[in-house]
Design an enzyme around this catalytic site. Structure first.
Site, PDB file in Angstrom:
ATOM      1  N   TYR A 152      -3.335  -1.164   9.806  1.00  0.00           N
ATOM      2  CA  TYR A 152      -3.177  -1.782   8.464  1.00  0.00           C
ATOM      3  C   TYR A 152      -2.051  -1.284   7.617  1.00  0.00           C
ATOM      4  O   TYR A 152      -1.289  -2.192   7.222  1.00  0.00           O
ATOM      5  CB  TYR A 152      -4.278  -0.995   7.721  1.00  0.00           C
ATOM      6  CG  TYR A 152      -4.378  -1.316   6.126  1.00  0.00           C
ATOM      7  CD1 TYR A 152      -4.586  -2.593   5.688  1.00  0.00           C
ATOM      8  CD2 TYR A 152      -3.822  -0.066   5.375  1.00  0.00           C
ATOM      9  CE1 TYR A 152      -4.672  -2.747   4.207  1.00  0.00           C
ATOM     10  CE2 TYR A 152      -3.984  -0.416   3.870  1.00  0.00           C
ATOM     11  CZ  TYR A 152      -4.286  -1.734   3.516  1.00  0.00           C
ATOM     12  OH  TYR A 152      -3.964  -1.742   2.095  1.00  0.00           O
ATOM     13  N   SER A 175       0.764  -1.184  -0.007  1.00  0.00           N
ATOM     14  CA  SER A 175      -0.038  -0.117   0.031  1.00  0.00           C
ATOM     15  C   SER A 175       0.864   1.157  -0.120  1.00  0.00           C
ATOM     16  O   SER A 175       1.912   1.375   0.495  1.00  0.00           O
ATOM     17  CB  SER A 175      -0.923   0.106   1.134  1.00  0.00           C
ATOM     18  OG  SER A 175      -1.396   1.398   1.445  1.00  0.00           O
TER      19      SER A 175
END
Length: 258
Positions: free
Chosen positions: A163, A150
């Site tokens: 996350y 990400s």
């Protein structure tokens, strides 16, 4: 248009391959000629739909079920893969592994419980680690491992801190494995998407949110699953044989220079 011969004779596994970015990756690798195992955790219908789409376009694929984030998840996935692969005349070995499956945790540190933390790490970090570990005896020399990370690993987003930590771990996994597997000609890389428009992202239904996220990119738009799938397809192909241990930023230049 992709050449159908580039990945012909190769077998790929895409975790979380039935929806969103995973679906686009599954379809793209199949378009290139690979036999694709479309992994899913819960949505059987979506997996079968993706397989049907691939087959309707002239490609080859099959669905593989394994819930991730539970004990024995990696073993379950590979047992299902071996069983389904044996149904194909040329079904031996593995050439491409894409660790795409993951869950989000949109909470700042104050609101993250131990249960939340354990769950997001179990799915996003522990599962890929052991999936890779148990793939090594199946993965042929010259193979490819691609982890989907990400853009949040290079940009501070306190609202998704746990996350982001799971994805940062995948970045380092690629770095270490690239060093270890280089003698076998196996490349290991990470692709980091940014704000990407998928049918499973409910926040993008808000026009103001869409506009703000699109403005974060230098291109002034949201990413598409195909934008990410094209990068993965490059890393899976022989053209990327000299690229390993890298994190490829595929955010569309989100927050460059900030």
């Amino acid at each position: 248009m992709p050449s159908p011969a580039r990945l012909k004779g190769r077998t790929a596994v895409v975790t979380g391959g039935s929806r969103g970015i995973g679906r686009a990756i599954s379809r793209r690798l199949a378009d290139e000629g690979a036999l694709v195992a479309v992994h899913y955790g819960h949505d059987h219908a979506a997996a079968e739909r993706t397989v049907t789409e691939i087959e309707s376009a002239g490609g080859r694929a099959f669905a593989v079920h394994a819930e991730l984030g539970v004990p024995g998840d990696a073993a379950t996935l590979w047992e299902a893969f071996d069983r389904r692969l044996a149904e194909h005349a040329d079904g031996t070995g593995l050439d491409i592994l894409v660790n795409n499956a993951g869950i989000t945790l949109p909470r700042p540190i104050e609101d993250v419980t131990e249960q939340d933390y354990d769950r997001v790490f179990a799915v996003n970090t522990k599962a890929p680690f052991f999936i890779v570990q148990q793939s090594l005896g199946r993965l042929r020399d010259g193979g490819r491992i691609v982890n989907i990370s990400s853009g949040a690993t290079r940009i501070a987003y306190p609202a998704i801190v746990a996350y982001s930590m799971t994805k940062a771990a995948l970045d380092h996994l690629a770095l270490s494995l690239a060093r270890q597997l280089g003698p076998r000609g196996i490349t290991v890389n990470t692709v980091a998407p940014g704000f990407t428009e998928t049918e499973i992202n409910p926040t993008l239904r808000d026009p103001q949110v869409r506009s703000a996220l699109a403005a974060a990119s230098v291109f002034g738009r949201l990413g598409t699953p195909a934008d990410i799938a094209d990068v993965v397809a490059f890393l899976a192909d022989d053209d990327a044989r000299w690229v390993t241990g890298q994190c490829i930023d595929a955010t569309g230049g989100v927050h460059l220079g900030l």
